[in-house]
Scaffold this motif. Structure first.
Motif, PDB file in Angstrom:
ATOM      1  N   ARG A 304      38.965  22.451  35.859  1.00  0.00           N
ATOM      2  CA  ARG A 304      40.005  23.467  36.021  1.00  0.00           C
ATOM      3  C   ARG A 304      39.456  24.865  35.767  1.00  0.00           C
ATOM      4  NH1 ARG A 304      44.107  19.930  32.340  1.00  0.00           N
ATOM      5  NH2 ARG A 304      45.495  19.094  33.958  1.00  0.00           N
ATOM      6  N   CYS A 305      38.667  24.994  34.726  1.00  0.00           N
ATOM      7  CA  CYS A 305      38.049  26.285  34.422  1.00  0.00           C
ATOM      8  C   CYS A 305      37.199  26.764  35.593  1.00  0.00           C
ATOM      9  CB  CYS A 305      37.198  26.167  33.153  1.00  0.00           C
ATOM     10  SG  CYS A 305      36.099  27.571  32.876  1.00  0.00           S
ATOM     11  N   ARG A 306      36.426  25.876  36.157  1.00  0.00           N
ATOM     12  CA  ARG A 306      35.509  26.257  37.233  1.00  0.00           C
ATOM     13  C   ARG A 306      36.260  26.743  38.478  1.00  0.00           C
ATOM     14  NH1 ARG A 306      31.366  21.199  36.091  1.00  0.00           N
ATOM     15  NH2 ARG A 306      30.020  22.330  34.613  1.00  0.00           N
ATOM     16  N   THR A 307      37.406  26.145  38.777  1.00  0.00           N
ATOM     17  CA  THR A 307      38.177  26.634  39.930  1.00  0.00           C
ATOM     18  C   THR A 307      38.656  28.058  39.683  1.00  0.00           C
ATOM     19  OG1 THR A 307      40.340  25.797  39.176  1.00  0.00           O
ATOM     20  CG2 THR A 307      38.976  24.306  40.503  1.00  0.00           C
ATOM     21  N   GLN A 308      39.093  28.330  38.461  1.00  0.00           N
ATOM     22  CA  GLN A 308      39.595  29.673  38.149  1.00  0.00           C
ATOM     23  C   GLN A 308      38.480  30.722  38.230  1.00  0.00           C
ATOM     24  OE1 GLN A 308      43.165  29.884  37.688  1.00  0.00           O
ATOM     25  NE2 GLN A 308      42.603  27.862  38.487  1.00  0.00           N
ATOM     26  N   LEU A 309      37.333  30.382  37.721  1.00  0.00           N
ATOM     27  CA  LEU A 309      36.219  31.335  37.749  1.00  0.00           C
ATOM     28  C   LEU A 309      35.713  31.551  39.167  1.00  0.00           C
ATOM     29  CD1 LEU A 309      34.207  30.453  34.506  1.00  0.00           C
ATOM     30  CD2 LEU A 309      36.311  31.790  34.807  1.00  0.00           C
ATOM     31  N   LYS A 310      35.788  30.519  40.001  1.00  0.00           N
ATOM     32  CA  LYS A 310      35.420  30.679  41.408  1.00  0.00           C
ATOM     33  C   LYS A 310      36.377  31.667  42.094  1.00  0.00           C
ATOM     34  CE  LYS A 310      33.505  29.604  45.485  1.00  0.00           C
ATOM     35  NZ  LYS A 310      33.749  28.282  46.125  1.00  0.00           N
ATOM     36  N   LEU A 311      37.652  31.548  41.789  1.00  0.00           N
ATOM     37  CA  LEU A 311      38.636  32.468  42.357  1.00  0.00           C
ATOM     38  C   LEU A 311      38.388  33.902  41.878  1.00  0.00           C
ATOM     39  CD1 LEU A 311      41.899  30.334  42.023  1.00  0.00           C
ATOM     40  CD2 LEU A 311      40.625  30.818  44.123  1.00  0.00           C
ATOM     41  N   VAL A 312      38.071  34.057  40.597  1.00  0.00           N
ATOM     42  CA  VAL A 312      37.769  35.391  40.057  1.00  0.00           C
ATOM     43  C   VAL A 312      36.595  36.007  40.802  1.00  0.00           C
ATOM     44  CG1 VAL A 312      36.884  36.643  38.041  1.00  0.00           C
ATOM     45  CG2 VAL A 312      38.717  34.965  37.758  1.00  0.00           C
ATOM     46  N   SER A 313      35.552  35.223  41.004  1.00  0.00           N
ATOM     47  CA  SER A 313      34.360  35.710  41.693  1.00  0.00           C
ATOM     48  C   SER A 313      34.699  36.179  43.110  1.00  0.00           C
ATOM     49  CB  SER A 313      33.308  34.602  41.739  1.00  0.00           C
ATOM     50  OG  SER A 313      32.154  35.038  42.436  1.00  0.00           O
ATOM     51  N   GLU A 314      35.543  35.417  43.805  1.00  0.00           N
ATOM     52  CA  GLU A 314      35.895  35.800  45.174  1.00  0.00           C
ATOM     53  C   GLU A 314      36.862  36.979  45.205  1.00  0.00           C
ATOM     54  OE1 GLU A 314      36.811  32.680  47.878  1.00  0.00           O
ATOM     55  OE2 GLU A 314      34.871  31.685  47.555  1.00  0.00           O
ATOM     56  N   MET A 315      37.705  37.105  44.193  1.00  0.00           N
ATOM     57  CA  MET A 315      38.541  38.303  44.092  1.00  0.00           C
ATOM     58  C   MET A 315      37.667  39.546  43.939  1.00  0.00           C
ATOM     59  SD  MET A 315      41.710  37.176  41.618  1.00  0.00           S
ATOM     60  CE  MET A 315      42.759  35.783  42.021  1.00  0.00           C
ATOM     61  N   GLU A 316      36.652  39.443  43.133  1.00  0.00           N
ATOM     62  CA  GLU A 316      35.737  40.566  42.954  1.00  0.00           C
ATOM     63  C   GLU A 316      35.067  40.947  44.276  1.00  0.00           C
ATOM     64  OE1 GLU A 316      34.557  39.765  38.260  1.00  0.00           O
ATOM     65  OE2 GLU A 316      33.241  39.029  39.862  1.00  0.00           O
ATOM     66  N   SER A 317      34.744  39.955  45.081  1.00  0.00           N
ATOM     67  CA  SER A 317      34.116  40.212  46.381  1.00  0.00           C
ATOM     68  C   SER A 317      35.093  40.853  47.371  1.00  0.00           C
ATOM     69  CB  SER A 317      33.569  38.910  46.974  1.00  0.00           C
ATOM     70  OG  SER A 317      32.572  38.352  46.143  1.00  0.00           O
ATOM     71  N   ASN A 318      36.376  40.655  47.142  1.00  0.00           N
ATOM     72  CA  ASN A 318      37.404  41.190  48.037  1.00  0.00           C
ATOM     73  C   ASN A 318      38.225  42.306  47.376  1.00  0.00           C
ATOM     74  OD1 ASN A 318      37.680  39.301  50.622  1.00  0.00           O
ATOM     75  ND2 ASN A 318      37.216  37.978  48.877  1.00  0.00           N
ATOM     76  N   TRP A 319      37.645  42.931  46.370  1.00  0.00           N
ATOM     77  CA  TRP A 319      38.406  43.876  45.537  1.00  0.00           C
ATOM     78  C   TRP A 319      38.965  45.051  46.341  1.00  0.00           C
ATOM     79  CZ3 TRP A 319      40.760  42.877  41.376  1.00  0.00           C
ATOM     80  CH2 TRP A 319      41.236  43.894  40.533  1.00  0.00           C
ATOM     81  N   ASN A 320      38.165  45.646  47.183  1.00  0.00           N
ATOM     82  CA  ASN A 320      38.638  46.788  47.967  1.00  0.00           C
ATOM     83  C   ASN A 320      39.770  46.378  48.899  1.00  0.00           C
ATOM     84  OD1 ASN A 320      36.797  48.510  46.767  1.00  0.00           O
ATOM     85  ND2 ASN A 320      35.259  48.253  48.379  1.00  0.00           N
ATOM     86  N   GLU A 321      39.628  45.218  49.516  1.00  0.00           N
ATOM     87  CA  GLU A 321      40.660  44.730  50.421  1.00  0.00           C
ATOM     88  C   GLU A 321      41.969  44.430  49.667  1.00  0.00           C
ATOM     89  OE1 GLU A 321      36.694  43.835  52.272  1.00  0.00           O
ATOM     90  OE2 GLU A 321      37.581  43.688  50.265  1.00  0.00           O
ATOM     91  N   MET A 322      41.858  43.887  48.464  1.00  0.00           N
ATOM     92  CA  MET A 322      43.047  43.610  47.652  1.00  0.00           C
ATOM     93  C   MET A 322      43.810  44.894  47.348  1.00  0.00           C
ATOM     94  SD  MET A 322      41.563  40.728  45.007  1.00  0.00           S
ATOM     95  CE  MET A 322      43.082  40.609  44.040  1.00  0.00           C
ATOM     96  N   ASN A 323      43.080  45.938  46.988  1.00  0.00           N
ATOM     97  CA  ASN A 323      43.719  47.226  46.700  1.00  0.00           C
ATOM     98  C   ASN A 323      44.290  47.867  47.957  1.00  0.00           C
ATOM     99  OD1 ASN A 323      43.318  48.185  43.704  1.00  0.00           O
ATOM    100  ND2 ASN A 323      41.457  47.079  44.260  1.00  0.00           N
TER     101      ASN A 323
END
Length: 330
Positions: A304-323
């Motif tokens: 479960r932890c690993r899925t969450q950290l994977k999502l965090v990593s991909e959010m960081e990669s898409n940070w500009n698009e998220m904003n």
């Protein structure tokens, strides 16, 4: 939870989990105040207050909480007919509707005095405190599991400086204290069985004072993932920017006018921090021997932890698009 069929009318009867919520009466006072406020607001807006929010059924003594001979606490709601809930996002429209539901919840409660609510789970989203508990678990390593989780521990430690961004903004007065749901998963929305439109928000046990970014972030954490929370194959786990946009569009359509510019800017931060916080909680429980979350196998919480950290990593990669998406719909 029981469905009680009285032929003329149906009800939801629930036993309150006093292991998690030790003060059942204060919990029910929260729910009573919130639902009465929502009923008034919905009625004033021309909506249906008996379908668009939960309605408590009082006891014969006029209270909303009944204690039986075994000292167990119970409550009862009107059952909302022709409604359905979903455990997973079947299509972007579902997540868009979910965003509308929680955005509307936030908008309707925008002028409710959040400070009067009882904190049902103290420090629930105190991310810096969650991190300190995590560090203690790493240091103690009571079950000799830290070595196996070394990469995850390192990942979290590298982001330690970001964990207080929301709590600091609240202390500094940059973000207002709001009424927050704190469990904004898709399955806590009821949908109309015929139209597919979101009807109302349910499961109000964790309603308490907090930040809008908490609710927005937890929805994204749960719903904008391409895999289950405990998916062991990380190749299947991705942060879905299209689903993020679907939810954001709905949420801001419903709540946008009630939010400050600072709150709007905090929403992507909430998505990242709520996901990271959840990963921290899963890993802490794993290191401490799995005493909090229910597990089905030894490495369940680590997965479960690993899925969450994977999502965090991909959010960081898409940070500009998220904003950019926030800016697009604000």
């Amino acid at each position: 939870t029981y469905l009680v069929d009285m032929q003329q009318k149906r009800y939801i009867l629930q036993k309150i989990n006093t292991h998690v919520f030790s003060n059942a009466k204060a919990l029910m006072q929260n729910i009573s105040q919130i639902t009465q406020f929502l009923k008034q607001k919905i009625g004033e807006a021309g909506g249906d207050p008996y379908r668009e929010t939960l309605n408590l059924v009082p006891t014969q003594q006029g209270t909303y909480c009944f204690q039986d001979h075994d000292h167990c606490f119970w409550r009862c709601y009107d059952f909302i007919e022709d409604s359905i809930s979903y455990d997973i996002v079947r299509a972007p429209e579902d997540f868009y509707q979910c965003g509308i539901a929680f955005g509307n919840f936030q908008s309707l409660l925008a002028d409710f005095p959040a400070k009067i609510l009882f904190e049902t789970i103290p420090n629930f989203h105190n991310t810096p405190l969650r991190y300190q508990t995590f560090l203690q678990a790493v240091s103690a390593d009571s079950h000799r599991r830290a070595d196996e989780a070394s990469e995850e521990i390192s990942f979290i430690r590298q982001r330690a400086g970001e964990l207080s961004e929301l709590t600091d903004s609240l202390k500094q007065g940059k973000l207002p204290l709001r009424v927050t749901h704190n469990d904004t998963k898709l399955n806590n929305c009821l949908f109309d069985r015929r139209s597919g439109k979101a009807i109302c928000v349910i499961d109000l046990d964790t309603v308490m004072p907090g930040l809008v970014a908490y609710d927005f972030g937890d929805s994204i954490r749960f719903g904008a993932s391409t895999a289950a929370e405990d998916e062991p194959d990380l190749k299947k786990v991705h942060f879905s920017l299209p689903l993020y946009e679907s939810y954001t569009k709905g949420f801001l359509e419903a709540a946008g006018k009630s939010l400050t510019s600072e709150e709007l800017c905090s929403l992507p931060v909430g998505a990242k921090l709520m996901t990271l916080e959840c990963g921290i909680r899963f890993l802490t429980d794993y290191l401490e021997g799995d005493g909090y979350f229910k597990i089905s196998h030894e490495k369940h919480n680590l997965e479960r932890c690993r899925t969450q950290l994977k999502l965090v990593s991909e959010m960081e990669s898409n940070w500009n698009e998220m904003n950019d998406i926030i800016y697009k719909y604000k």
